[in-house]
Design a protein around this motif. Structure first.
Motif, PDB file in Angstrom:
ATOM      1  N   ARG A  17      28.955  41.633  43.058  1.00 29.70           N
ATOM      2  CA  ARG A  17      29.507  40.727  44.078  1.00 29.70           C
ATOM      3  C   ARG A  17      28.919  41.082  45.437  1.00 29.70           C
ATOM      4  N   ILE A  46      31.084  45.245  39.967  1.00 24.63           N
ATOM      5  CA  ILE A  46      32.395  44.948  39.393  1.00 24.63           C
ATOM      6  C   ILE A  46      32.429  45.459  37.959  1.00 24.63           C
ATOM      7  N   PRO A  48      34.432  44.484  35.114  1.00 27.62           N
ATOM      8  CA  PRO A  48      35.452  43.566  34.601  1.00 27.62           C
ATOM      9  C   PRO A  48      36.045  44.055  33.286  1.00 27.62           C
ATOM     10  N   ASP A  71      37.433  35.811  39.254  1.00 30.75           N
ATOM     11  CA  ASP A  71      37.076  36.692  40.360  1.00 30.75           C
ATOM     12  C   ASP A  71      38.299  37.371  40.975  1.00 30.75           C
ATOM     13  N   ASN A 128      39.139  39.966  38.000  1.00 29.26           N
ATOM     14  CA  ASN A 128      37.960  40.644  37.418  1.00 29.26           C
ATOM     15  C   ASN A 128      38.073  40.756  35.896  1.00 29.26           C
ATOM     16  N   THR A 129      38.352  39.638  35.251  1.00 28.39           N
ATOM     17  CA  THR A 129      38.504  39.644  33.798  1.00 28.39           C
ATOM     18  C   THR A 129      37.620  38.578  33.160  1.00 28.39           C
TER      19      THR A 129
END
Length: 600
Positions: A327, A524, A526, A570, A573-574
């Motif tokens: 990001r 990130i 996730p 977002d 974060n999955t």
């Protein structure tokens, strides 16, 4: 069509910078006056720009076209003249009709409100384009340097594609000045598989496969191919420069208005940065963030954090498919601030306004809690709100705002002659002859306001007005953090009765953007939704599309063609895999998707 000649020397005649079927951009100067010989009342302080539709006339005898201007002008914009007298004033007009005549009217006014002159420019918009491409001429900065190796004969080894599709190597020797090893450092090299993202009319390019010039050591010393000081003297060994196919991790910004490229760097080498790659996705979210997902890179290890440009290997065994997520916040993001004076014994508010005295109050601006310590924000727009009461408003001689000063001026190209202060209101001689009246005053000063405070005989008591002198001319582009001071000057009363009043409150409303634009990536990690049993497959040439704060990823290439559909949230974060309830998705890769009013 040419405009009729004008005898006015101020402003200068506008010129067309850009013209399309729906918009046009213009520029002009303040005229032919000599700044040194001009008295103060003839300085240009602002322009009023108006627009009207014209009539296209065709001469029956010659067939020549001309534009006749009407008097039905409508206000386009109030523009404050720049503090830099060498800079032209520009404006952009949008939402125009194709193949339509218009007239642009520019009227100049002095700091005293005097009308200095007017210029009228007729123009005709372009016809509506039909499947037409327009080339963009990228401008090279005057200070740009070439990454050259002097006048040495440089041996360059170039790579080519072999018959088997793998990278082959061949060598050649060249002394041509146009060698790609001498490309400009002010624009990206040619590449493939990169991403291009648009945020707030700014273009960002990341990654891609490209050629990089790598030069061997001189006398076993490392040579920086961008550092001219590291070049050898005539007695040393001549350099050997090799072109390497690399997965680039460069991040470039292109400004369509100035047609210039800028490579954005990280704040420090300790910050995280994505490894070089191509055929990834870079998706812009509504909040201005850029999300990079997946792509293809190489299995080469990264020895240090300084160079993630990885040489492309030969053959599938060296390829590395990625599933990582990165990001980046909009590098040119604009933040809004409101700094307000507080009432209380420790702040001195409300502040008594004494006759014959200048009363001042200081307000300290600071960073937002989520801003980094080393970040500095520069003013993009500034407004001032003032609340006071007084038994004789005509006694106000002037109201002045002073900024933090010259603390960081040299770093931001601000001239030392700049005042860093602006008079928001200045009384006229006529207003001082009026009778006293008691009133409360609640005003907002903004350069976008329709009316000027100087157009009133007495100071108005409420509403929004343009200040007497431009706030943006005084503070635009300067760092906002520091001590600001508002001063109210009261006249010495000429009558026996005593008058009294107080400054109740004042506040600064500021929009600011980073003074020095840098790129800051965040990796990130996730998680997978509890509703999903599988994991997101590393891939390239997939399609990514943003809807609100979610990114939908479809298809792509892994070891085979993919036909899955995933949603990345977002906010949390999955990853969540989406199953089709109807027809199965056909495996696709390299496709383009666009979300319009009728769907996907």
């Amino acid at each position: 069509s040419k405009a009729a000649k004008s005898t006015n020397a101020c402003p200068g005649m506008p010129m067309i910078v850009m013209r399309s079927h729906e918009s046009a951009e213009f520029t002009w100067n303040d005229g032919s006056h000599n700044e040194k010989e001009r008295s103060k009342e003839w300085y240009v302080q602002k322009y009023i720009v108006q627009l009207a539709e014209g009539n296209l006339r065709i001469d029956d005898a010659t067939g020549e076209e001309s534009i006749e201007c009407s008097e039905d002008y409508k206000l386009h914009k109030h523009i404050q003249r720049s503090w830099d007298i060498t800079q032209n004033t520009t404006t952009r007009v949008e939402d125009l009709n194709a193949s339509t005549p218009y007239c642009l009217r520019v009227e100049a006014f002095s700091i005293e409100g005097l009308r200095l002159g007017v210029q009228v420019l007729p123009f005709l918009t372009q016809a509506t384009p039909i499947n037409q491409w327009f080339p963009v001429r990228v401008r090279e900065p005057r200070t740009s340097t070439m990454s050259q190796k002097g006048n040495h004969n440089v041996e360059v080894v170039t790579t080519e594609k072999g018959d088997d599709g793998n990278d082959g190597v061949s060598s050649a020797t060249t002394t041509e000045a146009a060698s790609w090893c001498q490309h400009s450092s002010s624009r990206p090299t040619g590449r493939r598989g990169h991403s291009m993202t648009i945020i707030n009319d700014q273009v960002y390019i990341f990654g891609g496969a490209t050629l990089k010039c790598v030069c061997e050591n001189y006398s076993n010393d490392h040579v920086d191919d961008n550092d001219a000081t590291s070049l050898p003297n005539d007695n040393e060994k001549e350099p050997q420069c090799t072109s390497k196919n690399v997965y680039s991790n460069e991040f470039w910004h292109f400004d369509p208005l100035t047609a210039t490229f800028t490579q954005l760097e990280r704040h420090s080498n300790e910050e995280a940065w994505p490894r070089g790659r191509e055929q990834h996705s870079a998706t812009a979210l509504p909040n201005g963030d850029i999300i990079v997902i997946g792509g293809i890179s190489t299995k080469s290890s990264i020895d240090n954090n300084d160079d993630y440009n990885l040489e492309i290997g030969r053959g599938p065994s060296s390829e590395l498919l990625l599933a990582d997520v990165w990001r980046m916040r909009d590098p040119h993001h604009i933040s809004s601030y409101v700094f307000q004076s507080r009432s209380g014994d420790d702040t001195g508010m409300p502040l008594e306004l004494l006759p014959g005295r200048i009363t001042s109050h200081q307000l300290t601006t600071s960073r937002n809690a989520d801003e980094e310590e080393d970040s500095m924000m520069c003013i993009e727009d500034i407004q001032v709100k003032i609340a006071l009461n007084h038994s004789c408003l005509k006694g106000i001689e002037y109201i002045k705002l002073a900024g933090p000063g010259t603390m960081d001026a040299k770093e931001h190209d601000a001239p030392q002659s700049r005042d860093y202060q602006a008079k928001i209101f200045v009384s006229s001689m006529d207003s001082r002859e009026n009778e006293c009246h008691s009133s409360s005053l609640n005003l907002r000063f903004s350069h976008d306001a329709e009316a000027s405070v100087l157009s009133h005989a007495d100071i108005p008591t409420s509403g929004s007005f343009r200040p007497a002198t431009s706030l943006m001319a005084a503070f635009g582009g300067l760092p906002l953090h520091g001590d600001w001071e508002l001063s109210v000057a009261m006249a010495q009363p000429t009558h026996p009765e005593a008058h009294h009043g107080s400054l109740l409150q004042w506040e600064l409303i500021i929009d600011a953007k980073p003074c020095n634009v840098r790129a800051k990536w965040e990796k990130i990690e996730p998680t997978t939704s509890s509703l999903t049993r599988s994991t997101f497959t590393p891939r390239r040439q997939h399609t990514a599309l943003a809807v609100d704060s979610s990114i939908f990823v479809s298809g792509g290439l892994a070891q085979h063609h993919l036909n899955d559909l995933w949603r990345f949230d977002d906010d949390s974060n999955t990853w969540t895999e989406l199953k089709s309830a109807g027809t199965k998705i056909w495996p696709l890769n390299g496709q383009v998707a666009f979300l319009g009013e009728f769907g996907l």
